[in-house]
Design a protein around this motif. Structure first.
Motif, PDB file in Angstrom:
ATOM      1  N   GLY A  74       0.690  -1.260  -0.044  1.00 22.03           N
ATOM      2  CA  GLY A  74      -0.130  -0.068  -0.007  1.00 22.03           C
ATOM      3  C   GLY A  74       0.869   1.319   0.171  1.00 22.03           C
ATOM      4  N   GLU A  75       1.971   1.173  -0.198  1.00 25.00           N
ATOM      5  CA  GLU A  75       2.853   2.379  -0.109  1.00 25.00           C
ATOM      6  C   GLU A  75       2.871   3.023  -1.607  1.00 25.00           C
ATOM      7  N   THR A  76       2.109   4.304  -1.392  1.00 27.41           N
ATOM      8  CA  THR A  76       1.746   5.105  -2.834  1.00 27.41           C
ATOM      9  C   THR A  76       2.820   5.342  -3.613  1.00 27.41           C
ATOM     10  N   ASP A  77       4.004   5.772  -3.303  1.00 25.93           N
ATOM     11  CA  ASP A  77       5.041   6.420  -4.136  1.00 25.93           C
ATOM     12  C   ASP A  77       5.753   4.901  -4.520  1.00 25.93           C
ATOM     13  N   ALA A  78       5.756   3.803  -3.711  1.00 27.16           N
ATOM     14  CA  ALA A  78       6.370   2.510  -4.297  1.00 27.16           C
ATOM     15  C   ALA A  78       5.413   2.032  -5.527  1.00 27.16           C
ATOM     16  N   MET A  79       3.992   2.275  -5.435  1.00 31.34           N
ATOM     17  CA  MET A  79       3.157   1.989  -6.508  1.00 31.34           C
ATOM     18  C   MET A  79       3.702   2.652  -7.875  1.00 31.34           C
ATOM     19  N   ALA A  80       3.886   4.080  -7.650  1.00 32.49           N
ATOM     20  CA  ALA A  80       4.228   5.024  -8.854  1.00 32.49           C
ATOM     21  C   ALA A  80       5.565   4.612  -9.500  1.00 32.49           C
ATOM     22  N   LEU A  81       6.481   4.342  -8.458  1.00 30.98           N
ATOM     23  CA  LEU A  81       7.683   3.823  -8.680  1.00 30.98           C
ATOM     24  C   LEU A  81       7.759   2.395  -9.488  1.00 30.98           C
ATOM     25  N   PHE A  82       7.149   1.572  -9.049  1.00 31.84           N
ATOM     26  CA  PHE A  82       7.008   0.265  -9.470  1.00 31.84           C
ATOM     27  C   PHE A  82       6.535   0.352 -10.773  1.00 31.84           C
ATOM     28  N   GLY A  83       5.224   1.127 -11.049  1.00 29.51           N
ATOM     29  CA  GLY A  83       4.717   1.302 -12.215  1.00 29.51           C
ATOM     30  C   GLY A  83       5.549   1.779 -13.223  1.00 29.51           C
ATOM     31  N   ALA A  84       6.306   2.700 -12.966  1.00 28.16           N
ATOM     32  CA  ALA A  84       7.497   3.423 -13.786  1.00 28.16           C
ATOM     33  C   ALA A  84       8.373   2.356 -14.174  1.00 28.16           C
ATOM     34  N   LEU A  85       9.039   1.581 -13.206  1.00 27.99           N
ATOM     35  CA  LEU A  85       9.921   0.728 -13.548  1.00 27.99           C
ATOM     36  C   LEU A  85       9.072  -0.330 -14.846  1.00 27.99           C
ATOM     37  N   LEU A  86       7.961  -0.984 -14.660  1.00 24.51           N
ATOM     38  CA  LEU A  86       7.353  -1.689 -15.494  1.00 24.51           C
ATOM     39  C   LEU A  86       7.331  -1.298 -16.732  1.00 24.51           C
ATOM     40  N   VAL A  87       6.636   0.215 -16.874  1.00 29.07           N
ATOM     41  CA  VAL A  87       6.694   1.082 -18.232  1.00 29.07           C
ATOM     42  C   VAL A  87       8.021   1.057 -18.711  1.00 29.07           C
TER      43      VAL A  87
END
Length: 124
Positions: A74-87
């Motif tokens: 549930g760490e929101t900035d980790a969600m963004a970073l993980f999403g960016a990594l996947l992109v």
């Protein structure tokens, strides 16, 4: 029972903070065991910090794993970073739910990456 939970949370926060402070003061090797202990106990801030350490060491799999754990917790900035990594790895569709969740939680970085990846994806 609530007292025991509170004590465990205080210990986790303390262990996590020790790791963060050690890392912030340039004592990364001393920080890592503290961060790992906190991360393994559910400390999302420690998970995210370990991801950044792994990233700077060029350890892509560890970076990905720690970011994914923090995002799932549930760490929101980790969600963004993980999403960016996947992109960045070309996994736009897998990234989308993470970026959307981050954006919905008010994480502007996630919203920006979501917008950029949507435009790029629509071009292909």
């Amino acid at each position: 029972m609530p007292e025991v939970v509170a004590q465990r949370l205080d210990v986790l926060a303390g262990v996590q903070q020790i790791g963060v402070v050690l890392d912030d003061t340039g004592e990364r090797e001393r920080a890592i065991p503290w961060l790992k202990r906190a991360a393994e106990a559910g400390g999302t801030r420690a998970m995210k910090r370990l991801a950044m350490v792994a990233f700077h060491q060029g350890k892509t799999e560890q970076t990905r794993a720690w970011l994914e754990h923090a995002a799932e917790a549930g760490e929101t900035d980790a969600m963004a970073l993980f999403g960016a990594l996947l992109v960045g790895e070309g996994e736009v569709e897998k990234a989308r739910p993470w970026l959307e969740s981050a954006a919905e939680a008010g994480e502007t970085y996630g919203a920006g990456i979501l917008g950029i990846s949507s435009v790029e994806h629509d071009r292909t």
